[in-house]
Design an enzyme around this catalytic site. Structure first.
Site, short mmCIF file in Angstrom:
data_model
loop_
_atom_site.label_atom_id
_atom_site.label_comp_id
_atom_site.label_asym_id
_atom_site.label_seq_id
_atom_site.Cartn_x
_atom_site.Cartn_y
_atom_site.Cartn_z
N GLU A 189 46.36 28.73 -44.39
CA GLU A 189 47.17 27.54 -44.17
C GLU A 189 48.65 27.90 -44.22
O GLU A 189 49.13 28.42 -45.24
CB GLU A 189 46.83 26.49 -45.22
N SER A 204 41.07 23.73 -44.49
CA SER A 204 39.61 23.88 -44.39
C SER A 204 39.22 25.20 -45.01
O SER A 204 38.88 26.16 -44.33
CB SER A 204 39.17 23.88 -42.91
N GLU A 205 39.25 25.26 -46.33
CA GLU A 205 39.04 26.55 -46.99
C GLU A 205 37.65 27.13 -46.77
O GLU A 205 37.48 28.35 -46.73
CB GLU A 205 39.32 26.44 -48.49
N PHE A 211 46.36 28.41 -53.38
CA PHE A 211 46.30 28.47 -54.84
C PHE A 211 44.87 28.88 -55.23
O PHE A 211 43.90 28.38 -54.65
CB PHE A 211 46.61 27.11 -55.46
N ALA A 212 44.78 29.75 -56.22
CA ALA A 212 43.47 30.28 -56.60
C ALA A 212 42.52 29.17 -57.03
O ALA A 212 41.30 29.29 -56.88
CB ALA A 212 43.63 31.29 -57.73
N ASP A 213 43.08 28.09 -57.54
CA ASP A 213 42.25 26.94 -57.94
C ASP A 213 41.40 26.43 -56.78
O ASP A 213 40.34 25.86 -57.00
CB ASP A 213 43.16 25.81 -58.42
N HIS A 264 46.51 23.76 -60.28
CA HIS A 264 47.27 24.75 -59.51
C HIS A 264 47.71 25.93 -60.37
O HIS A 264 48.70 26.59 -60.04
CB HIS A 264 48.52 24.10 -58.90
C1 LIG Z 1 42.04 22.13 -50.97
C2 LIG Z 1 43.51 22.30 -50.84
N1 LIG Z 1 44.00 23.15 -49.91
C3 LIG Z 1 45.32 23.34 -49.79
C4 LIG Z 1 46.20 22.68 -50.59
C5 LIG Z 1 47.69 22.93 -50.47
N2 LIG Z 1 48.33 21.77 -49.87
C6 LIG Z 1 48.95 20.86 -50.62
S1 LIG Z 1 49.53 19.60 -49.72
C7 LIG Z 1 48.93 20.27 -48.29
C8 LIG Z 1 49.15 19.56 -47.00
C9 LIG Z 1 48.42 18.29 -46.95
O1 LIG Z 1 48.75 17.63 -45.78
P1 LIG Z 1 48.37 16.12 -45.57
O2 LIG Z 1 46.93 15.92 -45.88
O3 LIG Z 1 48.82 15.73 -44.23
O4 LIG Z 1 49.17 15.32 -46.70
P2 LIG Z 1 50.75 15.19 -46.91
O5 LIG Z 1 51.12 16.31 -47.84
O6 LIG Z 1 51.40 15.27 -45.59
O7 LIG Z 1 50.93 13.88 -47.57
C10 LIG Z 1 48.31 21.47 -48.54
C11 LIG Z 1 47.72 22.31 -47.51
C12 LIG Z 1 45.66 21.81 -51.55
N3 LIG Z 1 46.42 21.16 -52.41
N4 LIG Z 1 44.33 21.63 -51.65
#
Ligand SMILES: Cc1ncc(C[n+]2csc(CCOP(=O)(O)OP(=O)(O)O)c2C)c(N)n1
Ligand SMILES: Cc1ncc(C[n+]2csc(CCOP(=O)(O)OP(=O)(O)O)c2C)c(N)n1
Ligand SMILES: [Mg+2]
Ligand SMILES: [Mg+2]
Lengths: 322, 315, 315, 322
Positions: free
Chosen positions: A26, A56-57, A80-82, A126
């Protein structure tokens, strides 16, 4: 060069050396990574080899695995490793077992990179030492570099390894500085680094705790106590030999770990040493670990959750007084 | 396309293979569980029949038919299910993990949905290496409700990967009829969530399956991305070894048996004059003989020696 | 519905709250990361404005607005983000985990998608207990690609649970524009995969949001099951603390600022004669004052004592 | 009554006692469970309280959590423990942490049931001791019953507990017989069962290995060696006290475990005892565990993967000869 920057350097060097190496995750491409650890790779290697994915991990890890079965050498980032939680099946039931279940039909040269660790206020979801979740999963290798040179060398070795290797990049070490010369060395998996030598006590620690252990050793030296500090650098395979060699001299083992004790690498090491080298020990082997709680947010709470230099020094004195 | 004698032969081999596995299971020669695909043979035979050398496939624990359809040898598949050293996985995998990389069968998976991202990855490699290869992945109707399905189809769609998702809709996920778990009538319609074609096909008609697969495979090979195929079929046996399938409504099994894919094809070949009754009999006889000879061979093979048990974890 | 002075007030409180958090962050008073929602205020205010006492809500790390819209006190939310003992979670959760059960804010979640099945469970409890309560859950556009989204909407649909899924489509998932990760133009269309209504709405128009939410909430409360709402809006700040958002195409931010939800509502209220300029100014002033007074209070609270750190793991 | 049958009995008794208890999972209702462990509950409690779900483990665990936040006491089934992989985030990052992250705002009375364990030929993805994956996750409680009475009593206690409890039902024990009278007892979490008393050696084992340990103890007795066999019954909380009390007499610890050593409960126990009770030990504490491989399918391989009675007896003799 710092710990954060050396990541793109290591991946870039491997991508330059081998066309089959690709990077996916990502925001690893256009944005250069959420932690800016993959800056410049898209520009250098193009969008076919450096790929931004959806959130989409499971698909990320599974795609890395599938691509590896067909000859690529994917490097996948889990931010993040979590978030190992959301792709744990692909890590533990698929990636780790694919070769074995097939009777050895495949090589599975996948590198999974994840940012782990507490200390910066990222709170319960996190900050975890997720490396401990993967210990009871035979088939994975696990690297936990603490320095710029080790991160560089282990990451390159991981990418060259024909097995799945999970490399944990500690968030709180991003600013650590170090040198990586043009002829920088690969670091083999399963070989510990003896960071400091002393005859009184053997301290084993990784990542953030390695640095605290070194600091503690300095303070102990001022008190006249000489500690060996060993950084195993990889948890699987684990270099017991180096630890044992030191124990033949010191007879005292202190393991320092970020994260709770239950099911941890530290507890596993203590158990192995107690079982296999009981006679070497002149004092109980000790694991200094975090509390049995999720990682708290507030500064005073998180600070207390992480083993401190004070606690290490204290415990060392107690072991010597035993 | 309408299916050929070769298809009939392939389907019969699977049918006899599965019947034999059921028998081995009752004789306590198969450990754990086993999931049979009698009644569904037209799907893997039709789909894999449209693949070219170098193409690959992932499937489920109910994957004996798919692995055989890729060309994996009967004896080594039996051997695996029997836990023999000569099995395709050296006895390490068993019924739920039949894998034969030499024919592109990249793995049967025992976790619902887990085979899907792996197929996406194989397709990614093909795209990246420019091999022109296509990956097919089979899943059950019930599997369309698990997260990995969603992530996999989405990723394949956004990257236009050469992969074909084939839902073998056998009407049940274990003991649950589809309608109790899934609020849409046509699973192929879920393709719309990913902007890719969704195609429904009679999965008991091998010719129809071939036609749909040919289009989807050609589309993938041309670089136009994935297709979601739903092949309607029926699991003539229970879900796994121990299931007598008492939950079926009366008459259901009979209705589907009347549309048995093997019989359908044999009848069509006869009607069309594509095969004489004698030719059909010969095909039937040969399939039966091949399967029973393969089984005999596999039964003669030794179990793996315990001393080898640490082999194969790491390369 | 067209939005009211009360909505304006609620939106302004969120706006000022977020501006203050940004400021606190630059002053190093917020640890880790923080994800602000300036520009998106009409969505939580419009949606939560249609809820009744006893209704519940789960949201994301970008959830300050949603938690405040449920009625959680400004000072205790500031306190949490500042890690104070008086914060809504006693300083254990922080910015990404704002939770205030007393107002039905069941949790901000830092794992993308993880809040969704939890909301489904809250709705299951409401259905089971016959409370008539509805649960709303907010997610981002990027979150529609994660497995938990698929599983959650499907389960809610098949059980006809009283839950409303609200996608805050702010055009980006972190630094990735939606089109690079998601092969459909309208996320609301994904509702078709679950046989439920999918509704698109201008998320910067609080009145429009209220209207759509009212229908969805009524539907849920009547026992007719979930709705998937897509509210189009814009994240005026970067993704998180450190992001200058240089990836935005030129002019994009400006276009969206011209449709700022707070300004839109204020203008409309003026046009409609629903409020005089003086009344608007009074609302603005009060919101600003409330927020700054709340912050002052929170800043005066102590940090939790380390000795309390083992508390709260188990009941 | 056997181990398989007692599950529906325990759940049924709790459902009868408390309206807020509901059961959800794949095929738990109409089919009575993939292992026939929930037979009759749908008929008794109706489709509102006994619910078949889609194949969506993340949704199952998350829904149980969400329902618990609102006052229900859900019992969720994850069919095979290996599938903890597909819902690991909901288990480890949500269920376990929900109370803590909220600063104690919620009670989280969720029971998760999973069938674990090897020995029946289910191979690498349907046989794992997944209890070890959850040890480094503070916030969960973990039960591993070995007998009919313990399964009954622990399952009921789990359902009554206001915290998430994961109960592992061992597939290879389904046929084990036992009694559960009408006044059957609840079994508290965190209290070990001393299965057998002897002064020479302390053997700690759970589930399938508990039964093998008892058999081994019988053979050892024939050789004149008297072993105490302790079944901790729950891994979190773990009853160290009972183990220590026995060690004050025996001074020798042998832990027997199904599953690899790394990151396991057995290694964690050995480490704790070595650290906290070093002086009690007259011989190295030993963990007998499985190989570091996935669970193999073929009978001879799987048999060798599981610690055998022979191995336990052997190891016991070696410890006594130390
Ligand atoms: C399972 C997971 N993967 C990756 C992340 C890292 N991450 C935090 S916010 C984010 C983007 C999320 O985008 P969106 O769903 O459009 O929400 P927005 O932040 O725009 O409100 C990502 C990839 C996470 N927190 N959880
Ligand atoms: C993640 C996961 N959950 C549950 C199971 C147990 N299980 C095995 S097969 C099956 C039903 C699958 O149904 P479907 O996808 O329709 O495939 P079919 O078996 O009908 O071919 C289930 C629930 C599993 N193997 N993996
Ligand atoms: Mg099915
Ligand atoms: Mg977004």
């Amino acid at each position: 060069m710092n710990y954060r920057q050396v990541i793109a350097r290591a991946i870039g060097d491997e991508m330059a050396a081998d066309d089959r190496v690709i990077l996916l995750g990502e925001d690893v491409a256009a944005a250069g990574g959420a932690f800016k650890t993959t800056v410049g790779l898209l520009e250098r290697f193009g969008p076919q080899r450096v790929r931004d994915t959806p959130i989409s991990e499971q698909a990320i890890v599974g795609a890395a695995l599938g691509a590896a079965l067909m000859g690529l050498r994917p490097v996948a980032e889990i931010m993040f490793a979590d978030f190992a939680g959301v792709c744990f099946d692909q890590l533990a039931n698929q990636l780790a077992k694919y070769r074995y279940m097939s009777g050895g039909q495949f090589r599975v040269p996948v590198t999974i990179r994840m940012a782990n660790g507490a200390g910066a206020g990222f709170a319960a979801q996190h900050s975890q030492p997720a490396e401990n979740w993967l210990l009871n999963v035979p088939g994975l290798k696990i690297a936990v570099p603490a320095t710029v040179a080790d991160l560089y060398g282990l990451l390159r070795t991981a990418i060259r390894d024909d097995n799945p290797v999970v490399v944990f990049e500690h968030k709180n070490l991003f600013a650590v500085k170090g040198e990586v010369g043009p002829d920088a060395a690969l670091v083999p998996l399963g070989v510990a680094d003896v960071v400091r030598r002393g005859g009184d006590l053997t301290v084993v620690a990784t990542q953030q705790m390695r640095h605290r252990a070194v600091e503690a050793a300095g303070r102990l030296a001022a008190d006249g106590v000489e500690a060996t500090v060993i950084d195993p650098r990889t948890l699987v395979p684990f270099d017991d030999e180096t630890v044992v060699a030191s124990l033949t001299e010191t007879s005292r083992l202190l393991v320092v770990q970020e994260g709770p004790a239950g099911g941890s690498w530290g507890a596993s090491l203590v158990a192995r040493i107690a079982q296999d080298h009981f006679d070497l020990l002149d004092a109980p082997p000790v694991l200094v670990a975090s509390d049995d709680t999720p990682v708290p947010y507030a500064g005073p709470l998180e600070d207390a959750w992480l083993p401190t230099v004070d606690r290490i020094v204290d415990q060392a004195h107690r072991q010597l007084a035993y | 396309m309408s299916g050929s004698l070769a298809d009939l032969s392939a389907m019969l081999r699977i049918r006899h293979f599965e019947d034999a596995v059921r028998d081995l299971f009752t004789r306590d020669l198969v450990r754990g569980s086993t999931h049979l695909c009698q009644g569904q043979e037209a799907v893997p035979v039709g789909v894999c029949g449209e693949l070219a050398p170098g193409d690959t496939m992932t499937c489920t624990y109910r994957g004996h038919g798919a692995v055989l359809a890729m060309g994996s040898p009967l004896d080594r598949c039996f051997g695996e299910i029997l836990g023999r050293a000569g099995g395709v996985c050296g006895g390490r995998g068993g019924s739920m993990h039949l894998t034969d990389a030499s024919v592109g069968a990249l793995g049967s998976n025992a976790v619902v949905g887990a085979q899907l991202p792996i197929a996406v990855g194989a397709a990614l490699a093909a795209q990246h290496l420019g091999t022109g290869a296509v990956t097919v992945t089979f899943l059950g109707d019930g599997a369309t409700n698990i997260g990995a399905f969603h992530e996999s189809v989405n990723l394949a769609a956004i990257w236009r990967l050469p992969v074909v998702f084939v839902i073998e809709n056998n009407q049940y996920g274990e003991y649950s009829p589809l309608a109790t778990t899934t609020p849409v009538a046509r699973l192929a319609d879920r393709a719309a969530s990913y902007g890719i074609p969704g195609v429904f096909v009679d999965g008991n008609d091998v010719g129809a399956v071939r036609a749909v697969a040919a289009t989807a495979v050609a589309r993938a090979r041309a670089g136009d991305g994935p297709t979601l195929v739903e092949a309607d079929t029926y699991r003539q046996q229970g879900h796994s070894r121990s299931d007598p399938a008492t939950y079926r409504p009366p008459g259901e099994l009979e209705r589907w048996l009347a549309r048995d894919p093997v019989t359908l094809l044999a009848d069509r070949l006869t009607e069309q004059g594509a095969a004489t009754p004698a030719e059909l009999d010969a095909v039937r006889e040969r399939a039966r003989a091949e399967v029973s000879q393969a089984l005999e061979r596999a039964l003669s093979w030794p179990m793996p020696h315990p001393d080898t048990r640490l082999e194969g974890v790491y390369a």
